[in-house]
Design a protein around this motif. Structure first.
Motif, mmCIF file in Angstrom:
data_model
loop_
_atom_site.group_PDB
_atom_site.id
_atom_site.type_symbol
_atom_site.label_atom_id
_atom_site.label_comp_id
_atom_site.label_asym_id
_atom_site.label_seq_id
_atom_site.Cartn_x
_atom_site.Cartn_y
_atom_site.Cartn_z
ATOM 1 N N CYS A 156 4.011 64.790 47.389
ATOM 2 C CA CYS A 156 5.276 64.175 47.762
ATOM 3 C C CYS A 156 5.890 64.984 48.899
ATOM 4 N N PRO A 157 6.006 64.373 50.081
ATOM 5 C CA PRO A 157 6.504 65.111 51.250
ATOM 6 C C PRO A 157 7.926 65.646 51.044
ATOM 7 N N VAL A 158 8.711 64.916 50.241
ATOM 8 C CA VAL A 158 10.074 65.381 49.964
ATOM 9 C C VAL A 158 9.998 66.721 49.223
ATOM 10 N N CYS A 159 9.086 66.799 48.258
ATOM 11 C CA CYS A 159 8.970 67.997 47.426
ATOM 12 C C CYS A 159 8.433 69.195 48.196
ATOM 13 N N VAL A 160 7.566 68.962 49.180
ATOM 14 C CA VAL A 160 6.908 70.107 49.813
ATOM 15 C C VAL A 160 7.586 70.545 51.120
ATOM 16 N N THR A 161 8.628 69.842 51.547
ATOM 17 C CA THR A 161 9.351 70.281 52.754
ATOM 18 C C THR A 161 10.016 71.629 52.465
ATOM 19 N N PRO A 162 9.684 72.667 53.241
ATOM 20 C CA PRO A 162 10.141 74.011 52.875
ATOM 21 C C PRO A 162 11.654 74.204 53.055
ATOM 22 N N GLY A 173 6.303 75.261 42.256
ATOM 23 C CA GLY A 173 5.110 75.630 43.028
ATOM 24 C C GLY A 173 3.863 75.549 42.166
ATOM 25 N N LEU A 174 3.978 76.047 40.928
ATOM 26 C CA LEU A 174 2.820 76.020 40.024
ATOM 27 C C LEU A 174 2.513 74.591 39.586
ATOM 28 N N ILE A 175 3.582 73.794 39.430
ATOM 29 C CA ILE A 175 3.367 72.395 39.057
ATOM 30 C C ILE A 175 2.629 71.671 40.183
ATOM 31 N N LEU A 176 3.057 71.915 41.423
ATOM 32 C CA LEU A 176 2.441 71.253 42.575
ATOM 33 C C LEU A 176 0.972 71.639 42.750
ATOM 34 N N GLN A 177 0.612 72.813 42.225
ATOM 35 C CA GLN A 177 -0.789 73.232 42.360
ATOM 36 C C GLN A 177 -1.604 72.888 41.118
ATOM 37 N N GLY A 178 -0.961 72.229 40.176
ATOM 38 C CA GLY A 178 -1.698 71.789 38.996
ATOM 39 C C GLY A 178 -1.839 72.862 37.923
ATOM 40 N N ALA A 179 -1.163 74.014 38.108
ATOM 41 C CA ALA A 179 -1.305 75.097 37.134
ATOM 42 C C ALA A 179 -0.370 74.911 35.941
ATOM 43 N N LYS A 180 0.744 74.213 36.134
ATOM 44 C CA LYS A 180 1.711 74.005 35.050
ATOM 45 C C LYS A 180 2.158 72.553 35.022
ATOM 46 N N ASN A 181 2.788 72.213 33.899
ATOM 47 C CA ASN A 181 3.302 70.878 33.655
ATOM 48 C C ASN A 181 4.835 70.978 33.640
ATOM 49 N N PRO A 182 5.560 69.922 34.045
ATOM 50 C CA PRO A 182 7.033 70.013 34.016
ATOM 51 C C PRO A 182 7.589 70.482 32.669
ATOM 52 N N ALA A 196 12.660 70.979 44.205
ATOM 53 C CA ALA A 196 12.420 69.717 44.903
ATOM 54 C C ALA A 196 11.659 68.705 44.055
ATOM 55 N N THR A 197 10.830 69.158 43.131
ATOM 56 C CA THR A 197 10.069 68.192 42.324
ATOM 57 C C THR A 197 10.976 67.434 41.357
ATOM 58 N N MET A 198 12.228 67.901 41.193
ATOM 59 C CA MET A 198 13.183 67.154 40.379
ATOM 60 C C MET A 198 14.026 66.222 41.249
ATOM 61 N N VAL A 199 14.080 66.509 42.569
ATOM 62 C CA VAL A 199 14.932 65.713 43.464
ATOM 63 C C VAL A 199 14.302 64.375 43.782
ATOM 64 N N SER A 200 13.087 64.443 44.271
ATOM 65 C CA SER A 200 12.443 63.230 44.735
ATOM 66 C C SER A 200 12.082 62.377 43.538
ATOM 67 N N SER A 201 12.305 61.064 43.658
ATOM 68 C CA SER A 201 11.951 60.190 42.543
ATOM 69 C C SER A 201 10.443 60.205 42.322
ATOM 70 N N GLU A 202 9.697 60.674 43.323
ATOM 71 C CA GLU A 202 8.247 60.735 43.174
ATOM 72 C C GLU A 202 7.766 62.123 42.758
ATOM 73 N N GLY A 203 8.695 63.058 42.607
ATOM 74 C CA GLY A 203 8.309 64.392 42.166
ATOM 75 C C GLY A 203 7.915 64.358 40.694
ATOM 76 N N ALA A 204 7.007 65.252 40.309
ATOM 77 C CA ALA A 204 6.504 65.228 38.933
ATOM 78 C C ALA A 204 7.640 65.471 37.931
ATOM 79 N N TRP A 219 4.381 75.034 52.874
ATOM 80 C CA TRP A 219 4.650 74.017 51.861
ATOM 81 C C TRP A 219 5.577 74.624 50.822
ATOM 82 N N ARG A 220 6.616 73.918 50.492
ATOM 83 C CA ARG A 220 7.554 74.437 49.505
ATOM 84 C C ARG A 220 6.818 74.691 48.192
ATOM 85 N N GLY A 221 7.041 75.865 47.624
ATOM 86 C CA GLY A 221 6.428 76.183 46.337
ATOM 87 C C GLY A 221 4.991 76.655 46.450
ATOM 88 N N ILE A 222 4.345 76.462 47.607
ATOM 89 C CA ILE A 222 2.942 76.857 47.750
ATOM 90 C C ILE A 222 2.787 77.972 48.776
#
Ligand code: SF4
Lengths: 85, 367
Positions: free
Chosen positions: B62-68, B316-325, B343-351, B274-277
């Protein structure tokens, strides 16, 4: 935000230059102007996939059906299996 | 709507799910990397209808989530200027920078306008020759043609009051970053169909070969996703690792050459954070020298800030698949879509937002 949605080209409005080629596209009845610069071959009646005001591809009607052909085959083969049992 | 509704048929979906269950003999971990797919999977509960042996992870799609954060801070500086009309996609309004978000700046009187398309921002620039119009050009490859076209139109019309704040990122380098991590546990990828509509899928062949993972280009509707998963599982069970295309109605192997040409005319590949990465080499786009006059960072020099993210947020860990919300202690209490910490809570497409919206009840029960 990367969602692209399918819509039908109803009318081509402005073909003055390649960058400005715009169509009126219907998305389930709601109309929007969509830029056609990336799909110069698109014509009225085509379904396109649009994202943030720009058409990204023309939907291939034949390919769109294939998933359903495949599902039908799946159903038939499972029925044949059932009959065999 | 044609080409949408027929791909949502629950009867067909359950047939396909049954087939997946019959085929799955071992544990498999699959990652999708598209916020639209995250949303469909969680909303329609596909992850819970799949056999327990299959886990689905949601990648940085999600580009919204990864914008630094430092780019968000630049957006805040630009949007606060009295000479600027700041145009953005609506999703960016609530993304937290270091201290505040665009919504706060707007409430203070900043002239911020939510637009549907970057081409609308160009029109605003034409209509307001005495104001500076800045467009916040975030996005993946899907959005790059529209952002590039905005620049080409502004160039053609010699607009000297239009600039982009660019935060364009590219998907394949992020996949590679995830696959090359030492603790990677992903067996297969669903590649985002709309990114491939533009770029095709040749870029994925070397990734599938090098990391021995099957990759299936997949659409966004429930049937698309379930079929994509079925294709992945049959490859995994058969021990193959090819690139396949589920989303044939919109994607060809070469992609949209015209769109690629427009992107290449305007943008050049560059390193991006990348935000979180963190930094991923050659994972984004920047304006080419020829179009530097349209670069808001060059024109306004908004300055750099150092990001201090909420220490609690594990996005960051969620975006890399290491953790779950659900692994995040702030989820659903200190962090909600109303008051997001990450950011993953902001975007409606964030996990995190998808889990909050469609899984909140489960949390209550579990808690
Ligand atoms: S729930 Fe909020 S704080 Fe936790 S990882 Fe998600 S965005 Fe970050």
């Amino acid at each position: 935000m990367c969602l692209a949605i399918p819509g039908k080209i109803e009318e081509i409005i402005d073909a003055a230059d390649a960058l400005g080629r715009v169509a009126r596209v219907s998305f389930g009845g709601a109309n929007r102007e969509i830029n056609l610069a990336c799909v110069p071959e698109a014509q009225v009646g085509d379904y396109i996939l649009a994202h943030v005001g720009v058409a990204l591809s023309i939907i291939d009607a034949e390919e769109a059906e294939k998933i359903f052909d495949y599902l039908r085959q799946m159903e038939e083969s499972s029925e044949t299996k059932k009959d065999a049992n | 709507m044609k080409y949408l509704d027929e791909y949502r048929d629950p009867r067909l979906a359950s047939k396909m799910l049954k087939r997946i269950a019959e085929r799955t003999s071992r544990r498999w971990t699959i990652m999708e990397i598209c916020g639209g797919q995250t949303h469909t999977i969680i909303r329609s509960g596909i992850d819970r209808l799949l056999p327990d042996k299959i886990s689905i992870l949601h990648g940085p799609g999600c580009p919204v989530c990864v914008t630094p954060v430092h780019i968000i801070d630049k957006a805040l500086v630009l949007a606060s200027r009295t000479d600027v009309i700041f145009c953005t996609f609506g999703d960016m309004m609530r993304v937290p920078g270091n201290k505040e978000d665009l919504l706060t700046v707007k409430a203070r009187g900043g002239d911020i306008r939510m637009v549907y398309s970057p081409l609308d921002a160009v029109q605003i620039a034409r209509n307001n020759p005495r104001r500076e119009v800045v467009f916040f050009a975030v996005g993946f490859e899907t959005t790059a043609p529209a952002n590039a076209m905005a620049v080409l139109q502004a160039y053609r019309d010699s607009l000297d009051n239009f600039t982009l704040l660019v935060s364009q990122v590219l998907v394949p380098p992020a996949i590679e970053a995830i696959l090359s991590a030492p603790d990677n546990r992903i067996n297969g990828f669903l590649a985002a169909g709309h990114v491939c509509t533009v770029m095709g899928y040749r870029e994925y062949n070397p990734l599938a070969e090098k990391y021995l993972v099957p990759i299936v280009v997949t659409g966004f509707e429930p049937l698309d996703i379930i079929q994509g998963i079925e294709m992945l599982i049959s490859q995994l069970e058969n021990g193959t690792c090819r690139v396949e295309n589920q989303y044939r109605r919109a994607v060809t192997e070469a992609g949209n050459l015209k769109a690629q040409h427009i992107i290449n005319e305007v943008f050049d590949v560059t390193d991006r954070t990348w935000r979180g990465i963190g930094n991923i080499p050659l994972s984004g786009l920047a304006l080419r020298e020829k179009y530097r006059d349209f670069d808001a960072e060059v024109r306004f020099k908004p300055g750099d800030t150092v990001a201090c993210e909420s220490s609690e947020c594990i996005s960051g860990l969620i975006l890399q698949g290491a953790k779950n919300p659900f692994d995040c202690p702030a989820f659903g209490n200190r962090c909600t879509p109303e008051k997001p910490l990450g950011a993953t809570m902001v975007s409606s497409e964030g996990a995190c937002a998808a889990y909050f919206r469609y899984r909140a009840k489960t949390v209550e029960k579990a808690g």
